[in-house]
Structures are given as C-alpha cells and as structure tokens.
Scaffold this motif. Structure first.
Motif, PDB file in Angstrom:
ATOM      1  N   THR A  33       0.822  -1.224   0.000  1.00 15.86           N
ATOM      2  CA  THR A  33       0.000   0.000   0.000  1.00 15.86           C
ATOM      3  C   THR A  33       0.844   1.255   0.000  1.00 15.86           C
ATOM      4  O   THR A  33       0.417   2.293  -0.492  1.00 15.86           O
ATOM      5  CB  THR A  33      -0.906   0.039   1.245  1.00 15.86           C
ATOM      6  OG1 THR A  33      -0.091  -0.189   2.395  1.00 15.86           O
ATOM      7  CG2 THR A  33      -2.003  -1.005   1.169  1.00 15.86           C
ATOM      8  N   THR A  34       2.052   1.173   0.569  1.00 11.65           N
ATOM      9  CA  THR A  34       2.844   2.393   0.718  1.00 11.65           C
ATOM     10  C   THR A  34       4.024   2.451  -0.237  1.00 11.65           C
ATOM     11  O   THR A  34       4.924   3.255  -0.082  1.00 11.65           O
ATOM     12  CB  THR A  34       3.332   2.521   2.179  1.00 11.65           C
ATOM     13  OG1 THR A  34       3.898   1.260   2.573  1.00 11.65           O
ATOM     14  CG2 THR A  34       2.178   2.855   3.102  1.00 11.65           C
ATOM     15  N   GLU A 116      -3.306   9.656 -12.033  1.00 11.16           N
ATOM     16  CA  GLU A 116      -3.266  10.612 -10.917  1.00 11.16           C
ATOM     17  C   GLU A 116      -2.857  12.002 -11.382  1.00 11.16           C
ATOM     18  O   GLU A 116      -3.383  13.003 -10.919  1.00 11.16           O
ATOM     19  CB  GLU A 116      -2.302  10.126  -9.828  1.00 11.16           C
ATOM     20  CG  GLU A 116      -2.779   8.912  -9.060  1.00 11.16           C
ATOM     21  CD  GLU A 116      -4.138   9.129  -8.400  1.00 11.16           C
ATOM     22  OE1 GLU A 116      -4.243  10.063  -7.573  1.00 11.16           O
ATOM     23  OE2 GLU A 116      -5.090   8.393  -8.735  1.00 11.16           O
ATOM     24  N   ILE A 142       4.575  12.659  -8.585  1.00  7.30           N
ATOM     25  CA  ILE A 142       3.878  11.977  -7.490  1.00  7.30           C
ATOM     26  C   ILE A 142       4.842  10.991  -6.850  1.00  7.30           C
ATOM     27  O   ILE A 142       5.618  10.325  -7.535  1.00  7.30           O
ATOM     28  CB  ILE A 142       2.586  11.275  -7.990  1.00  7.30           C
ATOM     29  CG1 ILE A 142       1.840  10.621  -6.814  1.00  7.30           C
ATOM     30  CG2 ILE A 142       2.875  10.258  -9.076  1.00  7.30           C
ATOM     31  CD1 ILE A 142       0.423  10.142  -7.170  1.00  7.30           C
ATOM     32  N   HIS A 143       4.815  10.965  -5.528  1.00  6.03           N
ATOM     33  CA  HIS A 143       5.711  10.052  -4.808  1.00  6.03           C
ATOM     34  C   HIS A 143       5.143   8.638  -4.869  1.00  6.03           C
ATOM     35  O   HIS A 143       3.922   8.445  -4.893  1.00  6.03           O
ATOM     36  CB  HIS A 143       5.878  10.487  -3.347  1.00  6.03           C
ATOM     37  CG  HIS A 143       6.965   9.731  -2.643  1.00  6.03           C
ATOM     38  ND1 HIS A 143       6.712   8.644  -1.844  1.00  6.03           N
ATOM     39  CD2 HIS A 143       8.319   9.899  -2.646  1.00  6.03           C
ATOM     40  CE1 HIS A 143       7.860   8.170  -1.376  1.00  6.03           C
ATOM     41  NE2 HIS A 143       8.857   8.927  -1.838  1.00  6.03           N
ATOM     42  N   THR A 145       4.745   6.443  -2.682  1.00  6.35           N
ATOM     43  CA  THR A 145       3.821   6.098  -1.588  1.00  6.35           C
ATOM     44  C   THR A 145       2.403   6.565  -1.927  1.00  6.35           C
ATOM     45  O   THR A 145       1.426   5.812  -1.798  1.00  6.35           O
ATOM     46  CB  THR A 145       4.293   6.731  -0.266  1.00  6.35           C
ATOM     47  OG1 THR A 145       5.597   6.233   0.028  1.00  6.35           O
ATOM     48  CG2 THR A 145       3.353   6.378   0.875  1.00  6.35           C
ATOM     49  N   ASP A 146       2.291   7.805  -2.399  1.00 10.51           N
ATOM     50  CA  ASP A 146       0.968   8.328  -2.770  1.00 10.51           C
ATOM     51  C   ASP A 146       0.400   7.553  -3.960  1.00 10.51           C
ATOM     52  O   ASP A 146      -0.801   7.274  -4.039  1.00 10.51           O
ATOM     53  CB  ASP A 146       1.081   9.819  -3.123  1.00 10.51           C
ATOM     54  CG  ASP A 146       1.566  10.627  -1.924  1.00 10.51           C
ATOM     55  OD1 ASP A 146       1.131  10.311  -0.793  1.00 10.51           O
ATOM     56  OD2 ASP A 146       2.407  11.525  -2.114  1.00 10.51           O
ATOM     57  N   LEU A 147       1.306   7.203  -4.856  1.00  9.78           N
ATOM     58  CA  LEU A 147       0.904   6.467  -6.055  1.00  9.78           C
ATOM     59  C   LEU A 147       0.351   5.086  -5.669  1.00  9.78           C
ATOM     60  O   LEU A 147      -0.701   4.658  -6.154  1.00  9.78           O
ATOM     61  CB  LEU A 147       2.155   6.349  -6.929  1.00  9.78           C
ATOM     62  CG  LEU A 147       2.113   5.862  -8.353  1.00  9.78           C
ATOM     63  CD1 LEU A 147       3.417   6.281  -9.045  1.00  9.78           C
ATOM     64  CD2 LEU A 147       1.953   4.377  -8.435  1.00  9.78           C
ATOM     65  N   LEU A 149      -0.812   4.139  -2.742  1.00 10.21           N
ATOM     66  CA  LEU A 149      -2.071   4.323  -1.999  1.00 10.21           C
ATOM     67  C   LEU A 149      -3.230   4.539  -2.966  1.00 10.21           C
ATOM     68  O   LEU A 149      -4.317   3.964  -2.812  1.00 10.21           O
ATOM     69  CB  LEU A 149      -1.946   5.515  -1.043  1.00 10.21           C
ATOM     70  CG  LEU A 149      -1.134   5.239   0.235  1.00 10.21           C
ATOM     71  CD1 LEU A 149      -0.805   6.565   0.943  1.00 10.21           C
ATOM     72  CD2 LEU A 149      -1.887   4.310   1.185  1.00 10.21           C
ATOM     73  N   ALA A 150      -2.987   5.357  -3.985  1.00 13.81           N
ATOM     74  CA  ALA A 150      -4.038   5.624  -4.973  1.00 13.81           C
ATOM     75  C   ALA A 150      -4.417   4.351  -5.720  1.00 13.81           C
ATOM     76  O   ALA A 150      -5.596   4.084  -5.976  1.00 13.81           O
ATOM     77  CB  ALA A 150      -3.562   6.698  -5.951  1.00 13.81           C
ATOM     78  N   LYS A 154      -8.017   3.909  -4.448  1.00 16.89           N
ATOM     79  CA  LYS A 154      -8.780   4.798  -5.316  1.00 16.89           C
ATOM     80  C   LYS A 154      -9.025   4.152  -6.684  1.00 16.89           C
ATOM     81  O   LYS A 154     -10.147   4.047  -7.145  1.00 16.89           O
ATOM     82  CB  LYS A 154      -7.969   6.089  -5.490  1.00 16.89           C
ATOM     83  CG  LYS A 154      -8.790   7.320  -5.790  1.00 16.89           C
ATOM     84  CD  LYS A 154      -7.922   8.560  -5.591  1.00 16.89           C
ATOM     85  CE  LYS A 154      -7.944   9.430  -6.826  1.00 16.89           C
ATOM     86  NZ  LYS A 154      -6.857  10.437  -6.800  1.00 16.89           N
TER      87      LYS A 154
END
Lengths: 334, 455, 162
Positions: A33-34, A116, A142-143, A145-147, A149-150, A154
């Motif tokens: 996830t991260t 994203e 985009i980092h 981790t955010d990627l 998570l998305a 998402k």
C-alpha cells in the motif's frame, strides 16, 4: 637449499548456466500500500549475495531507491519456482526473471501515475529517488507512496508483475556432442607468483594477479568478494585439499578441520584483481556468472609457477610438499 | 585490491544506471554482524527428535544381517528406520529431468557400495541417545571385491559397482561416454610438427562449508510437513523428496534460502527424505544434520578426475588438433555426475580455436563416496589440465606462454567443438590486461588483438 | 545423573537454567537460552564458529562443559551491539568492509576480534591474523576480515580520543 621464486599463467573461460531439461526461474513482484515492492522468489542465497543483486535489478528497472525493494525468499509455499543456486545461474536466471517482473510492474506504476497526474504514461519518468514525474516538467510529480495508496484505495489496481527466464532444453547429439549448454561465457587470466622451498617442498603463493571479464559488475563490492574468496579457494585446492590424499587409495581420509587443511588467514597472498566488462546480450544488464569461476585459473597458474620456480611439473593435485620434494628428487636423480 | 577497468570494449558499455554498478550494501549483512540471520538450525521446535545414521563400514559388501536389538534398548531411542520404511527407497536426483536409472537407495537394502553408505536411521530424544544407538547397531557383512581406480573399473572383469547401472560407466544414449567429435584429429596429428601427450589427475575435494548439510522437519496441523533446509535448490529438493515419500508434492513445504556456504554440496538430496519419513512415522519434529566427519567423508565431494590430453601443434604455436580422454570418478552412485561429465565435454578443448577436437568423457562408477556438483562443476579440474598443457607446450616450443594463448584464443564467430558459435568472447582482453598488470611485455601485434574482430 | 541448575552472567544479565552433566556451553546457549548467534560448525573445536567470550577470553563454546563455569560471565554476539541496536566498532567495520558472505563464521570472527581489541587497541596485521587463526571461513579468503578488524581498531581508537 634455497627459496626459489616462479611465475605462472593461466587463462580460462566459464559457462553461465546450464540447460538440463530446460532451466527456468520465476519472480513475482508487487507493491504494498505504501510503495514498497516485494520480490517473491524461491531462490537460495548461499552467501554470494543473490538477495542483494536481484533487489538492485528490481530497483533499477522500477526507477526506485534500493531501499524500496524487499526480497522474500525462499519458501516454496509463497515463492514461484526456481531451479536452484548452481551452475552460475542465480544472478543470470533470477536477475532476468526479476527484470521481466519489474518491467511489467513499472508499466502499471506509470499507468497509475498517469491517471493521478492526468497525463500520458509515455510522458512519465522515474527520478530514482521515489518520484514519478513528467518529463521536462519535473515539478509535476507523485511520490511512490501516494501512487501506491491511490492504486490500492482509489483506482483499484494491483501494481504487480510476473517474470520468468527459461533456457530451453537442449539435448546433446550423442554422436558428435553438439549442444547448446549455456548462456554466455565469462573469462579470467591469473598470474601467480610462488616461492618454493626446495628443502621442505612447501609452496607459498606470494602474489596473485587476476583479470576477469564478467559481462557487467552489477555490484562491484560483491564481485570483489567472489574474486578474493574464489582465488583463495583455488589456491587452497591447488596446495592442500583432498578428502583422499593418496587417491585412488581410500586411506588417510581427513575427518575434520585439523586434518583437512586449507590456507589460514596467515597463508593468504597479496591479491590484485581487475574487472573488465563486455555485457552479454542474454545477461541481466549484461552480467555473466562470476561466483564459480574464480577458483579455477589459480590452480594451473600455481602449477605453472611451481614449474617456473624449480622445474618440477606437478600433474596431480594437490601440490603437496611431498609431491614437490619427489619431483625435485627426480630432477636430481635423488 | 579489486578495481574496474572500463577501457576495454568501449563501444559496448552503458553507464546510465542508478543502482546497477554501484557498491550496494548486502541485504543480509546487518543480520550477519548482529548474529540475527536465521539459519535452518536456529530453530528449536518443542518435542524435537534427533536422527543419526548408521553407515557402512565396508567399501563394498553384502549385508548378511542387521541386529537392532541392543540399539533399540538404548534409553531415548524412539525408532530405527530401515529401507523397508522408505516408500520409494531407490532414486536418482536427476530423474526430475528424465535421467535414468534409479540407482541409489535412501537406506541400504542388501548391499553397501561405499564406506559410509547409509544403512539405518536412529531417531531418538537426544543426540547422545541417537549416537549411542548407532554404535550398538550390529551389521554383519560379506565383503565383495571393490574397485577404486577409474581405469581399473572400466577394465574387463572389474567388480560391478552398481548393478542398477549395469556397467561401471554411465551410459549416454547408448554410448559408454559423452563424445565430442569435431573435425579430424587423426589428420591433424599426421600433419603436426609436434605431438604432445600428457596425463593429469586430481583427488576428491570437499566443499567444507562452515555450516554442515542438514534439515529440521516439522509436522504441521494440516498434515503437511514444513522442511527447514539448507538446500541450494528448494523445489528440486521438494520434488525429489515427494517422489521418494510417494506423497503429493503439495504435502511438503520447504523453507530455506539462507545457507552457511554451499559450493555445490547442498544440491544433493541426502537429509530431507529420511528426516521426513521419521517425522511422518513419529508425528514429531525431526532434525538430521551432518556431523563434520559426515560432511568431510560421506557428503559428496568434487569428483576426482583423470585427464589425458594429446595435442597436434605446429612450430609457430598453432594447435591443430586436441584429443582428450576424461575419466570422472562418480563414486558409487550417479547423483549429478552424468551432467557434470557432459558439462566437461562442452568445455573442451578450453577457450581456444582448435579446428579438430575429439573427446571421450567417461562418467565412471567406483566404490567410493559418490561425488557430485562443486563450484566449477565439470570445469575446474579440466582447466588445471588444459592450462598446464598450454604451459608445457609453450616451454617445449620455447614460446612466451601468453603469446601461445593469444595466438590460439577463441574469438567471436569461432565455431566451438560442441558446434556453438562463440560470442561475447574476451579471453584475449583478460590476457592483455593480466600481462599489463604484471609488466609482461607483449609485441604490438598481440596488444592490438581483439576478441570482437573475427580472424 | 541429574541435571543441575547453572547460573551465569550472560551479556550483562543474570541467567539461570537446567543443564544435564556434560552439556556444552554452545548447546546451553542455543537450546536452553535461545541465543543462536554462536553456530555449531563442527562441535569439536575445529572451526571457531561457536566462539564466545568467557570472562573476556574467547573460547570455543562447543568444548566448554557448562557446569564447569558456574558463575562466569559469558558474552555472545547478541550482547555486542548497544541496547538501542547501535553497532559497535567491530560490527560496523565488518558491515562497511563487506567482510561477511554466508555469515556462518561471522559471529565467531567478531567475538575473537572483540577480545583482541579489548586487550590490544592497536594490533598489527600479524596479531590480527594470529587472533583469528582458529576460525575457519570458506567464503571470503580472510583478507576482508583482517582488514575489517584493523579498521575496527582504528574506529575504536578514534572514539576513545573523542
């Protein structure tokens, strides 16, 4: 009675991999996830550093820091198939499988990032520090981790990849021995300098110079480890090792480390080694196998150096003081 | 001191890497320096039993009788396994890829074929009890003639080592050896200015990993067996073990991957099958780990080899033909030696462009510890022979030994003896580099040579 | 014969356990106390992989009957790093110097080095070689281990100066 110095040469090649009944290895890779990528294998690290070098391969392909990669091996319930660690195949087979898996995962990673960032995936690149960014507009990024998570929460996508490398089965032709047994060849030339004590027959390896061509040094530090340790093993084979010292007689077999002799820390020569790179088309980033071959060239180089030093041609391993003395006696008619 | 030299093959380099080619800390080193890396033996499941092996004390013998009564009376002995307890007692590890025949029993049936052949497995509450019981097993032998020399083993009338093989050699598709036939060596010898023929030999060599071969088998709640092993090949061990146990493959799980040195010695399947049988019969965890003595004398060594090389050589140093007879001492059972012998054949005649090559590579059975894979399998001893041979030729012709090698070195596009076109060669360059490192002067024509340029 | 209770000072803490007569210190550490850093490479004093410090001196723990060292102080590799996990100079030097491969001999090598450097902060190369002469390594060829121990000595001296 004197110490006699000699220099000997040997040059060798060594095959990477084998073709026994087909030779595959697989790798699976997925993002957490991260944004950590887990490489799942069933491959074995004998200490040569396979876990390290395949993580490097994954990091390179994904464009992420080495620290973002975890290698999970070797459990047959959770890791896909690997033939095993032998025949200088580990880095080559598993490295290639990991590259293939990471390439597939990278495509998904970039596709998620594209959604994203609302750009075309073809316009994206990795910066090596953990960001996916738009080429030429690096502030749009985009980092990982955010990627990740998305992707999970998402977009509902798995950032994952599958890889396999297969050297296809090839049976030798019985009449001629025609065959395709390996994937590439690495090369080495060793120059050994020895001192022979013509009173005791003891051979001391003073210096070893090694030149290796190994395709690509994926991790120069672990290459150096193989070079240094392998040269030591070659020297050990040359001068000391036999489970049956009077082969083919079965007598006098050593039972433990006090009888099975190997050079200690006090016996090691000075070593100078150079690594050359001629990338192999089939290798992961061009790498060929280096681990096994490093023990090979030192043995004949030492044999040839002993001859150079004192005129004794030793044709049976190991080159014990007894054999050296018998050779010297034969030369002098003693 | 090890350094990279990027001046060779300049047109073939790529330097746009971020991680590849960088000094990267080993993933396992922190665990090593803190003592936290988990090896297979760093596990103490409750109720652990210990397995120790009673082994043949003869080189070759019929087993007339095995008396277990004293051994079973030792306090703490839980069970003693014999061949009758092993579901499929006869195996050969390469059967997974179609190699035949099965030629090795997990536990001896009526014959032992080398000093150390396993006969009975004692399973006990403590190691001490297991050792005590092993010492009290009484085996009665009827000695059989044994053979230890590879050439004697192939001679008429030699004692048969392994009746499953039927001969004292492994049979390659109807041939008594792995053959290599390229060009016409007889014609080369007829044409040569010099013919040189010498013999080379080695003795068996031990892998000597600091961690000995072993496993711990732990029965699981779902009826499966979890095998903690230092095997070099998890699935290879799993598949072989399942075949020997006669169980579905998915009954077994191997957990490994961290090994205290292997060097090829931990590719054999020598501890897991019998430990699994013991765990199944007792429904308790079982540990079987080799002692240092077993590692030294019973675990498979690097094969001893005997190699005859006969070369057809011209006055200028060109080698026209090379004839090789290789004997690989497989010991009493095939293990991986049939493959290693093939690998040796593919390696001949060394990294040189020799237009006529003939090799007979024999995988020979003798009454000694079976040999198997080791670092440089099929190649290490051949290289000793081939490169000693090159040195002797250079001396005989009064030639610089490096120039002799450079003159004959294989290059891209050369057809090797096993009919594969050479590519990615670099023998010339490593010789040039080594010469430079030691100040061995080479004439300009030799410094200009390149592997990438065909001849 | 009955088991006896053995008390040791183990990595600075008290430890008490039952041992059968003749049980080795190595078996006690591994089987009774769960300390797995010391390895069993040969169980006969031939390889050094089981080396620990007994009252500061390196011993092959496979050769020490544990009931003979009642009350002694034993240090294993688990007790070398600081409580917060910070590596000591020898560990750091082995890590940075790529002085480990398979890792099986590492615990013994580090414990020998700890003992050497405790008594001799500035050892010569020969003194390092002598110190590790009872320890077998099959992977490295020893050069990186010797270099790491010399490097550790330098690191320790620098820290001491500060």
């Amino acid at each position: 009675m004197a110490i006699r110095r000699g220099r000997g040469y040997a040059a060798v090649n060594y095959p990477t991999g084998m073709n026994l009944g087909g030779d595959p290895s697989q790798a699976l890779i997925h993002a957490t996830t991260t944004g950590t990528f887990v490489v799942s294998l069933s491959s074995v690290d004998l200490g040569q550093g396979l876990k390290t070098v395949v993580a490097q391969c994954a990091a390179e392909v994904l464009g992420l820091p080495y620290g973002n990669i975890l290698v999970d091996t070797a459990d047959t319930d959770t890791g896909p198939h690997c033939m095993g660690t032998f025949a200088s195949r580990g880095t080559h087979r598993v490295g290639n499988a990991v590259i293939m898996a990471a390439t597939e995962a990278r495509e998904v990673m970039l596709a998620v990032a594209a959604d994203e960032l609302e750009v075309d995936a073809g316009d994206l690149e990795t910066d090596g520090s953990g960001f996916v960014q738009v080429k030429g507009a690096e502030q749009k990024r985009i980092h990982i981790t955010d990627l990740a998570l998305a992707a999970h929460f998402k977009q509902g996508r798995t950032i994952s990849g599958r890889g396999i490398f297969l050297k296809e089965k090839n049976d030798p032709v019985p009449e001629t021995g025609e065959m395709d047994p390996d994937s590439c060849q690495a090369h080495a030339c060793t120059v050994a300098v020895v001192d022979v004590d013509d009173e005791t027959g003891v051979v001391e390896v003073v210096t070893m110079y090694n030149a290796y061509e190994i395709g690509r040094a994926l991790n120069p530090a672990t290459v150096a480890q193989q070079v240094e340790g392998g040269a030591w093993m070659g020297m050990s084979h040359a001068l000391f090792e036999a489970t049956e010292p009077y082969y083919p007689a079965r007598s006098h077999g050593p039972a433990d480390f006090s009888e099975y002799l190997m050079p200690t820390a006090a016996d090691i020569p000075e070593q100078h080694s150079a690594i050359l790179e001629r990338p192999a088309e089939s290798g992961p980033f061009g790498a060929k196998g280096i681990g096994e071959m490093t023990a090979n060239a030192p043995i004949p180089a030492i044999a040839n150096a002993i001859y150079d030093a004192c005129g004794v041609r030793l044709t049976a391993m190991p080159f014990t003081p007894e054999r050296v003395l018998r050779g010297l006696d034969a030369l002098t008619g003693g | 001191m090890t350094s990279l030299d990027k001046t060779f093959f300049p047109g073939e380099q790529r330097d746009d890497f971020t991680v590849i080619g960088s000094v990267t800390q080993r993933a396992d080193a922190l665990g090593h320096v803190t003592g936290r890396t988990a090896f297979f033996e760093d596990l103490t499941p409750p109720g652990l039993l210990h397995l120790k092996m009673a082994r043949s004390q003869r080189h070759h013998a019929r087993i007339a009788g095995v008396d277990l009564s004293d051994a079973l009376a030792v306090d703490g002995v839980v069970r003693i396994l014999t061949h009758a307890d092993i579901p499929n007692n006869l195996y050969t590890p390469l059967k997974l890829i179609g190699v035949e025949p099965d030629d090795e029993p997990i536990l001896a049936e009526d014959t032992v074929r080398y000093l150390g052949d396993p006969i009975c497995a004692v399973v006990a509450e403590t190691e001490a009890a297991a050792y005590e019981a092993v010492a009290r097993i009484r085996v009665t032998y009827q000695d059989l003639p044994a053979v230890f020399d590879v050439e004697e083993a192939l001679a008429e009338g030699a004692p048969l080592v392994n009746e499953y093989q039927g001969h004292n050699y492994f049979t390659y598709e109807g041939h008594h050896c792995r053959r290599l036939r390229f060009g016409d060596v007889d014609e080369a010898f007829a044409r040569a200015d010099h013919v040189f023929e010498w013999r080379y030999e080695s003795a068996p060599i031990e892998h000597a990993p600091t961690e000995t071969t072993g496993c711990i088998v732990v029965p699981q709640p779902d009826g499966r067996l979890r095998i903690h092993s230092d095997t070099q090949a998890c699935f290879f061990t799993l598949d072989n073990t399942a075949l020997i146990l006669g169980t579905p493959f998915n009954k077994l799980r191997i957990v490994g991957g961290t090994v205290g040195g292997g060097f090829g010695g931990k590719v054999d399947i020598v501890v897991e099958p019998v430990a699994c049988v013991a765990a199944m019969l007792t429904n308790r965890p079982v540990k079987f780990v080799y002692t240092r003595y077993e590692e030294m004398q019973v675990s498979s060594p690097r094969a001893a080899e005997r190699i005859y090389i006969k070369d057809a050589v011209m006055n200028d140093g060109r080698i026209l033909g090379r004839k090789i007879i290789l004997y690989v001492d497989a010991g009493a059972y095939a293990r991986h030696s049939p493959y290693g012998t093939t690998k040796a054949a593919a390696h001949m005649p060394g990294p040189y462009a020799i237009p006529n090559v003939w090799a007979d590579c024999h995988c020979v059975f003798t009454n000694r510890t079976p040999s198997s894979a080791m670092r440089g399998f099929g190649v290490t001893i051949a290289d000793f022979a081939l490169e000693s041979q090159m040195d002797r030729i250079a001396r005989a012709l009064e030639m610089d030994p490096l120039r002799l090698r450079l003159l004959n070195a294989y290059r891209d596009g050369d057809m090797k003896a096993h009919r594969k076109v050479a590519e990615g060669t670099a023998l010339i360059e490593v010789i040039q580099k080594a010469a430079a490192m030691v100040g061995h002067e080479l004439p300009a024509e030799f410094r200009r040579m390149s592997s990438a340029e065909g001849r | 014969m009955a088991s006896t209770v053995v008390s040791l000072r183990l990595n600075g803490r008290p430890a008490e356990f039952l041992a059968r007569p003749g049980t080795s210190l190595l078996s006690s550490l591994r089987d009774s106390l769960g300390l797995m850093a010391a390895k069993r490479g040969c169980a006969q004093g031939g390889c050094g992989t089981c080396t620990v410090l007994l009252d500061g001196r390196p011993v092959m723990s496979c050769l020490v009957a544990v009931e003979t060292i009642e009350g002694a102080s034993v240090r294993t590799l688990e007790g070398v790093a600081a409580d917060d996990g910070r590596l000591d100079a020898v560990q750091s030097a082995f890590l940075d110097g790529f002085a480990t491969q398979c890792g099986f001999c590492t615990a013994g090598m580090i414990m020998v080095a700890e003992s050497l450097l405790a008594g001799n902060p500035d050892p010569s190369r020969d003194e390092v070689v002598e110190a590790i002469s009872g320890n077998v390594c099959r992977c490295t060829g020893y050069a990186s281990i010797i270099a790491a121990i010399l490097d550790a000595a330098r690191r320790k001296r620098e820290v001491d100066v500060v």
